[in-house]
Design a protein around this motif. Structure first.
Motif: not given
Length: 219
Positions: A115-116, A119, A137-138, A140-141, A144-145, A216, A219
């Protein structure tokens, strides 16, 4: 070739009933493994070294030993070690859940670290505490990935579940073996069982692709 699939037709409903048993064990194991794996992944990225060592040791043990050996240890050794007469179903769920947790923990850890960093920095700048930031925040992202990898783990569990036939669970494989023994015809029942597993895996693959497309689009 002395093949006659008509002989197993009366036994087809009996073998098909094993699908529900297989799906029950795999689904419960995946949920259990996902929960434990998530905890392990958080331990691995944490700052408390002893927890990182415990999580890494757990992963090393369960990834470094054969799954069937783990199953036999839990099923046959549990009554001897702690005096609890564990059922075959419980042993299967516990084994697959604990084993899957080791792989899921690595998948989730990699997803979290992918994750970026912006964030995390933005959340820290807003004063969001570490735990809510990680959970809301972290994570859930990351999920998805890593969805394709989680679906692949579900598929792997489904195929590997055939080894529970060795402890007498009446799954697809065990039922096919029983039909094989009754008819003295190993090829036809086993090929039919292989077809069922193949259809299940293809269905799970299709479901995974549909979930990926839906995510997707969101997003």
């Amino acid at each position: 070739m002395n093949l006659d699939f008509s002989q197993i037709v009366p036994s087809i409903p009996y073998i098909i009933k094993g699908i529900w048993v297989t799906l029950q064990i795999v689904s419960v194991s995946l949920i259990f493994g996902f929960i434990i794996g998530t905890i392990l992944s958080i331990m691995k990225i944490g700052k408390f070294a002893p927890l990182r060592w415990i999580a890494d040791a757990y992963t090393s043990v369960f990834r470094g030993t054969p799954l069937i050996l783990q199953l036999f240890l839990i099923y046959f050794a549990t009554p001897q070690v702690i005096g609890y007469d564990i059922s075959a179903f419980q042993a299967a769920v516990l084994t697959f859940g604990l084993n899957s947790a080791a792989y899921v923990s690595e998948i989730i850890r990699a997803g979290i670290q992918a994750v970026d960093k912006g964030q995390k920095e933005a959340a820290q700048a807003l004063g969001v505490p570490y735990t809510p930031m990680l959970l809301n925040i972290i994570l859930p992202q990351a999920i998805k990935n890593i969805l394709p990898a989680l679906v692949n783990e579900f598929i792997t569990l489904t195929k590997e579940s055939a080894i529970i036939s060795t402890i007498g669970v009446l799954d697809i494989m065990r039922r096919a073996q029983i039909v094989q023994a009754n008819l003295y015809r190993p090829f036809e029942p086993l090929i039919f069982a292989a077809l069922i597993y193949y259809i299940m895996v293809m269905a799970l693959t299709l479901l995974g692709r549909l979930l990926e497309r839906r995510l997707s689009r969101s997003d």
